[in-house]
Scaffold this motif. Structure first.
Motif, PDB file in Angstrom:
ATOM      1  N   VAL A  89       9.971  51.155  75.547  1.00 67.04           N
ATOM      2  CA  VAL A  89       9.928  51.452  74.113  1.00 67.04           C
ATOM      3  C   VAL A  89       9.034  50.455  73.396  1.00 67.04           C
ATOM      4  O   VAL A  89       8.210  50.810  72.543  1.00 67.04           O
ATOM      5  CB  VAL A  89      11.342  51.432  73.500  1.00 67.04           C
ATOM      6  N   LEU A  90       9.193  49.169  73.742  1.00 65.87           N
ATOM      7  CA  LEU A  90       8.370  48.135  73.125  1.00 65.87           C
ATOM      8  C   LEU A  90       6.894  48.319  73.451  1.00 65.87           C
ATOM      9  O   LEU A  90       6.025  48.145  72.592  1.00 65.87           O
ATOM     10  CB  LEU A  90       8.833  46.749  73.598  1.00 65.87           C
ATOM     11  N   LEU A  91       6.597  48.685  74.712  1.00 64.17           N
ATOM     12  CA  LEU A  91       5.211  48.907  75.115  1.00 64.17           C
ATOM     13  C   LEU A  91       4.597  50.078  74.353  1.00 64.17           C
ATOM     14  O   LEU A  91       3.442  50.018  73.919  1.00 64.17           O
ATOM     15  CB  LEU A  91       5.140  49.165  76.625  1.00 64.17           C
ATOM     16  N   GLU A  92       5.366  51.147  74.191  1.00 62.95           N
ATOM     17  CA  GLU A  92       4.863  52.305  73.467  1.00 62.95           C
ATOM     18  C   GLU A  92       4.640  51.967  71.999  1.00 62.95           C
ATOM     19  O   GLU A  92       3.649  52.400  71.390  1.00 62.95           O
ATOM     20  CB  GLU A  92       5.843  53.474  73.600  1.00 62.95           C
ATOM     21  N   GLN A  93       5.551  51.162  71.427  1.00 58.91           N
ATOM     22  CA  GLN A  93       5.386  50.762  70.036  1.00 58.91           C
ATOM     23  C   GLN A  93       4.161  49.871  69.878  1.00 58.91           C
ATOM     24  O   GLN A  93       3.412  49.982  68.900  1.00 58.91           O
ATOM     25  CB  GLN A  93       6.637  50.009  69.557  1.00 58.91           C
ATOM     26  N   TYR A  94       3.948  48.967  70.862  1.00 55.80           N
ATOM     27  CA  TYR A  94       2.775  48.089  70.814  1.00 55.80           C
ATOM     28  C   TYR A  94       1.490  48.911  70.904  1.00 55.80           C
ATOM     29  O   TYR A  94       0.526  48.653  70.175  1.00 55.80           O
ATOM     30  CB  TYR A  94       2.831  47.086  71.955  1.00 55.80           C
ATOM     31  N   ARG A  95       1.495  49.919  71.774  1.00 61.77           N
ATOM     32  CA  ARG A  95       0.325  50.785  71.912  1.00 61.77           C
ATOM     33  C   ARG A  95       0.055  51.510  70.592  1.00 61.77           C
ATOM     34  O   ARG A  95      -1.105  51.586  70.137  1.00 61.77           O
ATOM     35  CB  ARG A  95       0.553  51.791  73.037  1.00 61.77           C
ATOM     36  N   THR A  96       1.109  52.020  69.987  1.00 58.83           N
ATOM     37  CA  THR A  96       0.965  52.719  68.706  1.00 58.83           C
ATOM     38  C   THR A  96       0.426  51.786  67.634  1.00 58.83           C
ATOM     39  O   THR A  96      -0.495  52.133  66.886  1.00 58.83           O
ATOM     40  CB  THR A  96       2.324  53.296  68.271  1.00 58.83           C
ATOM     41  N   ASP A  97       1.003  50.593  67.551  1.00 60.14           N
ATOM     42  CA  ASP A  97       0.563  49.620  66.545  1.00 60.14           C
ATOM     43  C   ASP A  97      -0.890  49.230  66.757  1.00 60.14           C
ATOM     44  O   ASP A  97      -1.651  49.055  65.793  1.00 60.14           O
ATOM     45  CB  ASP A  97       1.455  48.370  66.594  1.00 60.14           C
ATOM     46  N   LEU A  98      -1.277  49.067  68.015  1.00 64.98           N
ATOM     47  CA  LEU A  98      -2.642  48.652  68.339  1.00 64.98           C
ATOM     48  C   LEU A  98      -3.650  49.701  67.872  1.00 64.98           C
ATOM     49  O   LEU A  98      -4.658  49.376  67.218  1.00 64.98           O
ATOM     50  CB  LEU A  98      -2.763  48.428  69.852  1.00 64.98           C
ATOM     51  N   TYR A  99      -3.370  50.945  68.192  1.00 65.87           N
ATOM     52  CA  TYR A  99      -4.282  52.021  67.812  1.00 65.87           C
ATOM     53  C   TYR A  99      -4.327  52.215  66.297  1.00 65.87           C
ATOM     54  O   TYR A  99      -5.404  52.333  65.697  1.00 65.87           O
ATOM     55  CB  TYR A  99      -3.867  53.332  68.491  1.00 65.87           C
ATOM     56  N   THR A 100      -3.160  52.279  65.671  1.00 69.11           N
ATOM     57  CA  THR A 100      -3.131  52.542  64.234  1.00 69.11           C
ATOM     58  C   THR A 100      -3.735  51.385  63.443  1.00 69.11           C
ATOM     59  O   THR A 100      -4.452  51.611  62.461  1.00 69.11           O
ATOM     60  CB  THR A 100      -1.689  52.795  63.752  1.00 69.11           C
ATOM     61  N   SER A 101      -3.471  50.151  63.875  1.00 65.82           N
ATOM     62  CA  SER A 101      -4.032  48.991  63.177  1.00 65.82           C
ATOM     63  C   SER A 101      -5.549  48.986  63.258  1.00 65.82           C
ATOM     64  O   SER A 101      -6.239  48.707  62.274  1.00 65.82           O
ATOM     65  CB  SER A 101      -3.465  47.692  63.759  1.00 65.82           C
ATOM     66  N   ALA A 102      -6.069  49.293  64.453  1.00 66.68           N
ATOM     67  CA  ALA A 102      -7.516  49.316  64.632  1.00 66.68           C
ATOM     68  C   ALA A 102      -8.151  50.419  63.784  1.00 66.68           C
ATOM     69  O   ALA A 102      -9.210  50.223  63.169  1.00 66.68           O
ATOM     70  CB  ALA A 102      -7.859  49.517  66.108  1.00 66.68           C
ATOM     71  N   TYR A 103      -7.510  51.568  63.719  1.00 61.29           N
ATOM     72  CA  TYR A 103      -8.052  52.689  62.950  1.00 61.29           C
ATOM     73  C   TYR A 103      -8.005  52.403  61.451  1.00 61.29           C
ATOM     74  O   TYR A 103      -8.986  52.634  60.725  1.00 61.29           O
ATOM     75  CB  TYR A 103      -7.270  53.963  63.272  1.00 61.29           C
ATOM     76  N   VAL A 104      -6.871  51.860  60.988  1.00 62.78           N
ATOM     77  CA  VAL A 104      -6.744  51.528  59.566  1.00 62.78           C
ATOM     78  C   VAL A 104      -7.763  50.464  59.180  1.00 62.78           C
ATOM     79  O   VAL A 104      -8.400  50.542  58.119  1.00 62.78           O
ATOM     80  CB  VAL A 104      -5.312  51.047  59.246  1.00 62.78           C
ATOM     81  N   GLU A 105      -7.947  49.470  60.032  1.00 64.92           N
ATOM     82  CA  GLU A 105      -8.909  48.412  59.746  1.00 64.92           C
ATOM     83  C   GLU A 105     -10.327  48.976  59.650  1.00 64.92           C
ATOM     84  O   GLU A 105     -11.110  48.569  58.789  1.00 64.92           O
ATOM     85  CB  GLU A 105      -8.850  47.333  60.829  1.00 64.92           C
ATOM     86  N   ALA A 106     -10.654  49.910  60.527  1.00 61.59           N
ATOM     87  CA  ALA A 106     -11.978  50.544  60.477  1.00 61.59           C
ATOM     88  C   ALA A 106     -12.156  51.320  59.175  1.00 61.59           C
ATOM     89  O   ALA A 106     -13.223  51.270  58.549  1.00 61.59           O
ATOM     90  CB  ALA A 106     -12.163  51.471  61.678  1.00 61.59           C
ATOM     91  N   LEU A 107     -11.121  52.031  58.745  1.00 60.44           N
ATOM     92  CA  LEU A 107     -11.182  52.775  57.488  1.00 60.44           C
ATOM     93  C   LEU A 107     -11.333  51.825  56.297  1.00 60.44           C
ATOM     94  O   LEU A 107     -12.098  52.090  55.368  1.00 60.44           O
ATOM     95  CB  LEU A 107      -9.924  53.629  57.307  1.00 60.44           C
ATOM     96  N   VAL A 108     -10.604  50.715  56.350  1.00 63.28           N
ATOM     97  CA  VAL A 108     -10.671  49.732  55.262  1.00 63.28           C
ATOM     98  C   VAL A 108     -12.065  49.131  55.181  1.00 63.28           C
ATOM     99  O   VAL A 108     -12.651  49.020  54.091  1.00 63.28           O
ATOM    100  CB  VAL A 108      -9.612  48.626  55.461  1.00 63.28           C
ATOM    101  N   GLN A 109     -12.617  48.749  56.305  1.00 63.21           N
ATOM    102  CA  GLN A 109     -13.953  48.151  56.319  1.00 63.21           C
ATOM    103  C   GLN A 109     -15.001  49.119  55.775  1.00 63.21           C
ATOM    104  O   GLN A 109     -15.975  48.707  55.141  1.00 63.21           O
ATOM    105  CB  GLN A 109     -14.324  47.727  57.746  1.00 63.21           C
ATOM    106  N   ARG A 110     -14.784  50.404  56.000  1.00 63.88           N
ATOM    107  CA  ARG A 110     -15.735  51.408  55.568  1.00 63.88           C
ATOM    108  C   ARG A 110     -15.628  51.672  54.056  1.00 63.88           C
ATOM    109  O   ARG A 110     -16.607  52.037  53.413  1.00 63.88           O
ATOM    110  CB  ARG A 110     -15.488  52.706  56.338  1.00 63.88           C
ATOM    111  N   ASN A 111     -14.434  51.498  53.492  1.00 68.10           N
ATOM    112  CA  ASN A 111     -14.201  51.904  52.104  1.00 68.10           C
ATOM    113  C   ASN A 111     -13.927  50.755  51.139  1.00 68.10           C
ATOM    114  O   ASN A 111     -13.872  50.986  49.927  1.00 68.10           O
ATOM    115  CB  ASN A 111     -13.008  52.872  52.048  1.00 68.10           C
ATOM    116  N   LEU A 112     -13.783  49.537  51.641  1.00 74.07           N
ATOM    117  CA  LEU A 112     -13.390  48.424  50.781  1.00 74.07           C
ATOM    118  C   LEU A 112     -14.554  47.941  49.915  1.00 74.07           C
ATOM    119  O   LEU A 112     -15.657  47.697  50.408  1.00 74.07           O
ATOM    120  CB  LEU A 112     -12.883  47.264  51.642  1.00 74.07           C
ATOM    121  N   ASP A 113     -14.285  47.809  48.637  1.00 68.32           N
ATOM    122  CA  ASP A 113     -15.264  47.251  47.700  1.00 68.32           C
ATOM    123  C   ASP A 113     -15.081  45.731  47.677  1.00 68.32           C
ATOM    124  O   ASP A 113     -14.032  45.233  47.278  1.00 68.32           O
ATOM    125  CB  ASP A 113     -15.041  47.841  46.307  1.00 68.32           C
TER     126      ASP A 113
END
Length: 284
Positions: free
Chosen positions: A91-115
């Motif tokens: 369960v912890l591994l799956e949560q870590y995988r989810t967090d890793l992917y979502t964090s990376a994607y959100v960070e990419a979106l932020v970098q693209r749209n942040l003023d």
């Protein structure tokens, strides 16, 4: 040729005289632990290219042995740890995988749209709203100093221009600065007292540091060197930090606030878009 030699050497080392069946997958197996194989392509041999063949082989042996140790420990854990504990780990591994992917994607979106542009007004407002965060923990100084040889021929002219320091003096001192052992002439910025002491040797050798506590002119001799110091302004520890000194922190606060707000907006937009396009439904 070196890579080929390394691979060939490893194959000889591990498989001459050994009866090891190859796995079904294509590739060259280097080692096996139960049903798990380490393949030649799993090792980045370019890491060892600058070593001689013997050292390279030893390093690769170490990599293989470390891999085997890890696999054996994993197998031991799967056989000896309680099922509940193993289930919790999954369960912890799956949560870590989810967090890793979502964090990376959100960070990419932020970098693209942040003023990242920040106005002077925004800096001022943020400073005034967070003054309690900007209390000095060390003394700050505005000063200039010059370190020269005490027997330099034009020492009197340098002293005179250094003390008066009008626009002409500034230009002249900048021009002849090649004569100085060290110097700092930008007296419009705040710097920490410890940084001043680290640059001026006499202050490190027992000279009275109280000289730095108030605006004044200081002349210090150290062996064959002469230090000219003009203290322009002093801010004591515990004082309110000037806004120009904390500008980097202010900018970071504003950017972080924008990030948090933008992340909330992006998440809402993603969910709303999914609902609109029938990709997300809640069943009642």
């Amino acid at each position: 040729m070196r890579i080929f030699y390394l691979v060939f050497s490893i194959i000889l080392l591990f498989f001459v005289g050994c009866d090891v069946s190859k796995p079904d997958a294509n590739g060259i197996p280097l080692a096996r632990v139960n049903d798990v194989y380490l393949m030649a392509e799993d090792i980045d041999l370019t890491e060892f290219e600058n070593l001689n063949p013997e050292d390279s082989l030893l390093q690769i042996q170490t990599v293989i042995r470390n891999w085997a140790t890890q696999q054996l420990l994993i197998d031991g854990a799967s056989m000896n740890l309680e099922e509940k504990q193993q289930s919790d780990f999954e369960v912890l591994l799956e949560q870590y995988r989810t967090d890793l992917y979502t964090s990376a994607y959100v960070e990419a979106l932020v970098q693209r749209n942040l003023d990242t542009s920040i106005t002077t007004t925004e800096l001022s407002v943020t400073y005034n709203q967070n003054k309690e965060l900007f209390v000095l923990r060390e003394n700050l100084l505005k000063l200039r100093y010059i370190n020269i040889g005490s027997n330099i021929s034009n020492v009197n002219e340098i002293k005179r221009r250094f003390k008066r320091y009008n626009s002409e003096d500034q230009a002249i001192l900048d021009t002849i600065s090649i004569q100085f052992n060290s110097f700092f002439l930008n007296d419009s910025i705040w710097i920490k007292e410890d940084q001043v002491v680290s640059k001026i040797e006499p202050l490190q050798k027992g000279f009275n540091k109280l000289l730095l506590k108030k605006p004044n002119f200081i002349q210090l001799n150290d062996s064959l060197e002469l230090y000219l110091i003009q203290i322009k302004e002093v801010l004591a520890s515990g004082s309110q930090a000037p806004i120009e000194y904390v500008l980097p922190t202010l900018r970071q606060i504003i950017i972080n606030q924008r990030k948090l707000k933008l992340i909330g907006q992006l998440k809402n937009e993603i969910v709303n878009d999914a609902i609109k396009n029938k990709k997300f439904e809640i069943y009642e």
